[in-house]
Design a protein around this motif. Structure first.
Motif, short mmCIF file in Angstrom:
data_model
loop_
_atom_site.label_atom_id
_atom_site.label_comp_id
_atom_site.label_asym_id
_atom_site.label_seq_id
_atom_site.Cartn_x
_atom_site.Cartn_y
_atom_site.Cartn_z
N SER A 113 -19.21 -23.08 -13.31
CA SER A 113 -18.21 -22.57 -14.24
C SER A 113 -17.66 -23.68 -15.13
N ILE A 114 -17.51 -24.86 -14.58
CA ILE A 114 -16.99 -25.97 -15.37
C ILE A 114 -17.97 -26.37 -16.46
N PHE A 115 -19.26 -26.48 -16.10
CA PHE A 115 -20.23 -26.97 -17.08
C PHE A 115 -20.79 -25.89 -17.99
N LEU A 116 -20.97 -24.67 -17.49
CA LEU A 116 -21.58 -23.62 -18.30
C LEU A 116 -20.68 -22.40 -18.49
N GLY A 117 -19.42 -22.54 -18.15
CA GLY A 117 -18.50 -21.42 -18.23
C GLY A 117 -18.27 -20.90 -19.64
N ARG B 238 -19.92 -15.49 -15.22
CA ARG B 238 -19.71 -14.03 -15.19
C ARG B 238 -21.00 -13.27 -14.96
N PHE B 239 -22.09 -13.75 -15.56
CA PHE B 239 -23.39 -13.11 -15.35
C PHE B 239 -23.77 -13.16 -13.87
N LEU B 240 -23.55 -14.30 -13.22
CA LEU B 240 -23.92 -14.45 -11.81
C LEU B 240 -23.04 -13.61 -10.89
N LEU C 258 -19.36 -11.02 -23.67
CA LEU C 258 -18.18 -11.26 -24.50
C LEU C 258 -17.79 -12.74 -24.48
N LYS C 259 -17.86 -13.34 -23.33
CA LYS C 259 -17.53 -14.76 -23.22
C LYS C 259 -18.55 -15.63 -23.96
N LEU C 260 -19.80 -15.21 -23.93
CA LEU C 260 -20.86 -15.94 -24.64
C LEU C 260 -20.65 -15.87 -26.15
N LEU C 261 -20.29 -14.70 -26.64
CA LEU C 261 -20.11 -14.52 -28.08
C LEU C 261 -18.86 -15.21 -28.62
N THR C 262 -17.85 -15.38 -27.77
CA THR C 262 -16.61 -16.01 -28.23
C THR C 262 -16.50 -17.47 -27.79
N CYS C 263 -17.59 -18.00 -27.24
CA CYS C 263 -17.59 -19.38 -26.71
C CYS C 263 -16.47 -19.59 -25.70
N TRP D 188 -10.34 -19.00 -22.20
CA TRP D 188 -10.86 -18.15 -21.14
C TRP D 188 -11.61 -18.97 -20.10
N THR D 189 -12.30 -19.98 -20.55
CA THR D 189 -13.05 -20.86 -19.65
C THR D 189 -12.11 -21.56 -18.68
N ILE D 190 -11.01 -22.07 -19.18
CA ILE D 190 -10.05 -22.77 -18.33
C ILE D 190 -9.42 -21.82 -17.32
N ILE D 191 -9.11 -20.61 -17.75
CA ILE D 191 -8.56 -19.61 -16.83
C ILE D 191 -9.58 -19.28 -15.73
N ASP D 192 -10.85 -19.18 -16.10
CA ASP D 192 -11.89 -18.87 -15.12
C ASP D 192 -12.08 -19.98 -14.09
N TRP D 193 -11.77 -21.21 -14.43
CA TRP D 193 -11.89 -22.29 -13.46
C TRP D 193 -11.02 -22.00 -12.23
#
Length: 74
Positions: free
Chosen positions: A5-9, A15-17, A26-31, A37-42
């Motif tokens: 998640s840190i490197f490819l989040g 999310r795919f996994l 959605l995360k892919l399209l919005t980077c 969102w990436t930081i929240i997912d960590w």
């Protein structure tokens, strides 16, 4: 999963996994929601991974018990 998640989040790989394909796209399209969102997912991906693994284990265990019970009856 946290390292992934840190490197490819920001590409939604985490999310795919976890089986959340729609959120992954959605995360892919919005980077990663411009990184926010990436930081929240960590912080949230750890609990989601535990829940996912627990549910998979229970599913496998139930299937094993069903097969074992059928073989004992025959």
């Amino acid at each position: 999963m946290l390292i992934l998640s840190i490197f490819l989040g920001s590409y939604g790989i985490d999310r795919f996994l976890l089986g959340e394909t729609g959120l992954g796209i959605l995360k892919l399209l919005t980077c990663g929601g411009c990184g926010i969102w990436t930081i929240i997912d960590w912080f949230s991906v750890q609990q989601k991974t535990k829940d996912y693994n627990f549910n998979k284990f229970n599913e496998l265990y139930r299937n094993f018990i069903k097969k074992f019970a059928k073989s004992r009856i025959l």
